[in-house]
Design an enzyme around this catalytic site. Structure first.
Site, PDB file in Angstrom:
ATOM      1  N   SER A   1      51.902  14.678  42.130  1.00  0.00           N
ATOM      2  CA  SER A   1      51.424  13.735  41.119  1.00  0.00           C
ATOM      3  C   SER A   1      52.560  12.891  40.564  1.00  0.00           C
ATOM      4  O   SER A   1      53.606  13.414  40.177  1.00  0.00           O
ATOM      5  CB  SER A   1      50.762  14.498  39.964  1.00  0.00           C
ATOM      6  OG  SER A   1      49.578  15.115  40.388  1.00  0.00           O
TER       7      SER A   1
ATOM      8  N   HIS B   1      49.229  12.895  33.151  1.00  0.00           N
ATOM      9  CA  HIS B   1      48.870  14.318  33.065  1.00  0.00           C
ATOM     10  C   HIS B   1      50.052  15.239  33.380  1.00  0.00           C
ATOM     11  O   HIS B   1      50.029  16.414  33.045  1.00  0.00           O
ATOM     12  CB  HIS B   1      47.670  14.640  33.980  1.00  0.00           C
ATOM     13  CG  HIS B   1      47.988  14.678  35.438  1.00  0.00           C
ATOM     14  ND1 HIS B   1      47.684  13.640  36.294  1.00  0.00           N
ATOM     15  CD2 HIS B   1      48.571  15.633  36.216  1.00  0.00           C
ATOM     16  CE1 HIS B   1      48.050  13.958  37.523  1.00  0.00           C
ATOM     17  NE2 HIS B   1      48.598  15.171  37.500  1.00  0.00           N
TER      18      HIS B   1
ATOM     19  N   ASP C   1      45.905   6.984  34.002  1.00  0.00           N
ATOM     20  CA  ASP C   1      46.687   8.225  34.080  1.00  0.00           C
ATOM     21  C   ASP C   1      48.151   7.940  34.415  1.00  0.00           C
ATOM     22  O   ASP C   1      48.754   8.617  35.248  1.00  0.00           O
ATOM     23  CB  ASP C   1      46.072   9.172  35.125  1.00  0.00           C
ATOM     24  CG  ASP C   1      46.708  10.561  35.089  1.00  0.00           C
ATOM     25  OD1 ASP C   1      47.226  10.953  34.022  1.00  0.00           O
ATOM     26  OD2 ASP C   1      46.718  11.239  36.134  1.00  0.00           O
TER      27      ASP C   1
END
Length: 306
Positions: free
Chosen positions: A258, A149, A179
């Site tokens: 992230s 993402h 992801d």
């Protein structure tokens, strides 16, 4: 020639039945055999070093001649305490960060910046930052793991290594169900260090971990916490994707973390930070973060299992 990915198996000692005592008339074990039986933990070496320094300080104060007071354990303990107060040992989290820091990268995903009504010649200079995250080098040829993402839909990718080297990067692999994305940097530092990955097989709730990344673009930053749970499930805000078999942790993580590594106290990567849970509309940390186990992440990069 590039080095192979670095792996570390479980460090948690297996419980074993104590060995039977030797016969009374058995000969003493050879020095080498005795050395093999006694595994001295790292903390013991620190303590032994401190004690040695303390004793040296006490001896330097004067010779122990006839009638001089004999050193006691209390004397040695007091000297060790005084030595540690003057020069404290680094915390376990600080040592873990020192080990992983050379492998952490800043990841920036860029759009084309084209805006209607602008001179096309200016558009090239108006590249718009779309997303910012973190990555970790897993092979020293510039192979980097991050979150999908962070980079999805970007026209350009740029990474910044720990020594400040900047480079364009290419998306070379994805694992949508977890992801995960794999990047390859076009230009790398000469002394690039790949992280060591550790199996999660013996990871337990309560184990200490750090999360390293660039929260809100500030970094590299390190936060400290514990593993809160294993085999967790997280559903995205849109409800379109559910991630499973996640590591739950409480080390602070925010947007920008992230793709960064979740690291044990031995400086080895057990997961890739991928999501935070906040039941409100704010996208900030409230104590629950999730990471994809490194076994899944390594598979995304085509690496062999542990």
């Amino acid at each position: 020639m590039k080095k192979a990915p670095l792996y570390s198996r479980s460090r948690r000692p297996a419980e074993a039945t104590p060995p039977a005592p030797p016969p009374v008339d058995a000969a003493p074990a050879a020095p080498a055999a005795r050395a093999r039986r006694r595994r001295v933990p790292a903390e013991a070496w620190w303590a032994a070093g401190g004690a040695a320094v303390a004793v040296a300080v006490l001896l330097a104060a004067g010779p122990l001649g006839h009638g001089a007071r004999v050193l006691t354990q209390d004397d040695i303990d007091a000297a060790v305490r005084a030595s540690l107060e003057k020069e404290p040992l680094p915390s376990a989290a600080a040592k873990a960060y020192e080990a992983i820091a050379p492998s952490v990268v800043r990841v920036v995903a860029l759009g084309d910046g084209h805006a209607e009504g602008h001179d096309p010649a200016d558009d090239a200079e108006r590249a718009m930052q779309r997303s910012l995250g973190t990555g970790v080098v897993v092979i020293d040829n510039g192979t980097i793991l991050t979150n999908l993402h962070v980079v999805w839909g970007a026209n350009k990718l740029r990474v910044t290594f720990a020594d400040g080297t900047e480079s364009p990067a290419r998306l070379v692999g994805v694992q949508t169900e977890n992801d995960l994305a794999v990047l390859r940097a076009d230009r790398i530092p000469d002394d690039l260090v790949a992280a060591t990955m550790r199996s999660t097989a013996d990871l337990r709730p309560g184990d200490h971990v750090i999360a390293v990344g660039h929260p809100f673009g500030i970094g590299p930053s390190v936060s400290y916490g514990i593993v809160s749970g294993l085999n967790r499930e997280f559903r995205s805000e849109t409800g379109k994707r559910t991630l499973t078999n996640l590591i739950q942790f409480d080390a602070a993580a925010n947007p920008g973390n992230s793709g960064g590594p979740l690291v044990t106290m031995d400086g080895q990567v057990v997961g890739i930070v991928t999501a935070i849970l906040n039941p409100s509309e704010e996208r900030t940390f409230v104590g629950i973060g999730f990471a994809v186990p490194i076994e899944n992440a390594a598979a995304a990069a085509g690496m062999p299992p542990f």
